[in-house]
Write an enzyme that holds these catalytic residues in place. Structure first.
Site, PDB file in Angstrom:
ATOM      1  N   ASP A   8       0.851  -1.193   0.000  1.00 53.42           N
ATOM      2  CA  ASP A   8       0.000   0.000   0.000  1.00 53.42           C
ATOM      3  C   ASP A   8       0.887   1.243   0.000  1.00 53.42           C
ATOM      4  OD1 ASP A   8      -2.724   1.195   0.165  1.00 53.42           O
ATOM      5  OD2 ASP A   8      -1.957   2.018   2.026  1.00 53.42           O
ATOM      6  N   GLU A  10       0.832   5.781   0.406  1.00 56.62           N
ATOM      7  CA  GLU A  10       0.154   7.048   0.640  1.00 56.62           C
ATOM      8  C   GLU A  10       0.845   8.071  -0.260  1.00 56.62           C
ATOM      9  OE1 GLU A  10      -2.564   7.299   2.236  1.00 56.62           O
ATOM     10  OE2 GLU A  10      -2.511   5.346   3.229  1.00 56.62           O
ATOM     11  N   HIS A  58      -4.374  10.921   5.379  1.00 58.47           N
ATOM     12  CA  HIS A  58      -3.215  10.235   5.969  1.00 58.47           C
ATOM     13  C   HIS A  58      -2.521  11.002   7.088  1.00 58.47           C
ATOM     14  CE1 HIS A  58      -0.733  12.873   3.510  1.00 58.47           C
ATOM     15  NE2 HIS A  58      -1.186  12.352   2.374  1.00 58.47           N
ATOM     16  N   HIS A 153      -5.395   6.860   7.532  1.00 55.33           N
ATOM     17  CA  HIS A 153      -4.778   5.880   6.646  1.00 55.33           C
ATOM     18  C   HIS A 153      -3.264   5.900   6.860  1.00 55.33           C
ATOM     19  CE1 HIS A 153      -8.136   5.160   3.560  1.00 55.33           C
ATOM     20  NE2 HIS A 153      -8.663   5.799   4.583  1.00 55.33           N
ATOM     21  N   ASP A 158      -2.437  -0.215   6.690  1.00 62.31           N
ATOM     22  CA  ASP A 158      -3.401  -0.665   5.689  1.00 62.31           C
ATOM     23  C   ASP A 158      -2.943  -1.957   5.028  1.00 62.31           C
ATOM     24  OD1 ASP A 158      -4.819   1.549   6.349  1.00 62.31           O
ATOM     25  OD2 ASP A 158      -4.699   2.532   4.407  1.00 62.31           O
TER      26      ASP A 158
END
Length: 238
Positions: A8, A10, A58, A153, A158
């Protein structure tokens, strides 16, 4: 040995075309569907601020990232970690697009050339739960994965949640063991022999649905189509 990486990112925003950058990468390793703890977690100084909407998601500030490495400083480490693995990503085109652009900036080949394949868990969830919400939070609720610590997040958090979600969505694969694995689990120590059945020897009847069953089936399809906002593929094909 099957090696998978749940991944994942960001980013500073949603548009790689407009120059948004990766600011966090989280990777969780699975070997034969088991968590190994050999994870990779990196923050990057993107030399640009995050959009307000992204920052609300985030919470990673430019000040926090000021002393973090640039992507090019960690690109080779990332390549070595991911090499040869199958990637599991929720909404894979988004993360792949951003990472491919980061690798392109440093003169490296695209991510797909480094790995054995990419599995999009969002597409998998849509197949398993048509017409339902399939965000990571929705899947955690549906599959009873504890996401109570997810206020914002974060790429590593995640990825850890997605690993649990993926394992829950693919529980049936645990039965697809090699003969060696099954033999090691056999208390007698003898190899397990799987007998193949030739279904051609059976005269299987074809049972057609009744008008009532057909009507009930059509009603379910109509409800799915309505809940998806008219996006069901069978309606388009029809």
């Amino acid at each position: 040995m099957s090696r998978q990486i749940v991944l994942d990112t960001e980013t500073t925003g949603l548009s790689v075309v407009d120059g948004d950058r990766v600011i966090e990468l989280g990777c969780v390793e699975l070997l034969n569907r088991k968590l190994t703890g050999n994870n990779l977690h990196l923050y990057f100084n993107a030399d640009r601020d995050s959009h307000e909407d992204a920052l609300r998601v985030h919470g990673i500030t430019t000040e926090f990232l000021a002393d973090k490495p640039r992507f090019h400083e960690k690109a080779e480490e990332i390549r070595a970690y991911l090499e040869g693995a199958e990637l599991i990503i929720h909404n894979a085109p988004f993360d792949m697009g951003f990472l491919n652009k980061e690798f392109e900036r440093v003169g490296m080949p695209p991510l797909s050339s480094m790995v054995s394949g990419v599995l999009d868990s969002l597409l998998m969830a849509r197949d398993l739960f048509p017409g339902k919400r399939n965000s990571l939070d929705a899947l955690c609720d549906r599959l009873e994965v504890d996401n109570s610590g997810r206020d914002l997040h974060g790429a590593l958090l995640d990825a850890e949640l997605l690993a649990d979600v993926y394992i829950n969505m693919t529980r049936g694969q645990e039965q697809l063991l090699s003969s060696d694995s099954m033999a090691s689990n056999n208390k007698s120590g003898s190899a397990v022999v799987i007998k193949k059945v030739d279904f051609a020897q059976f005269d299987l009847p074809v049972i057609l649905p009744s008008d009532v069953e057909l009507a009930a089936h059509e009603d379910v399809l109509a409800q799915l189509d309505k809940s998806s906002g008219g996006k069901t593929i069978w309606r388009k094909l029809a």
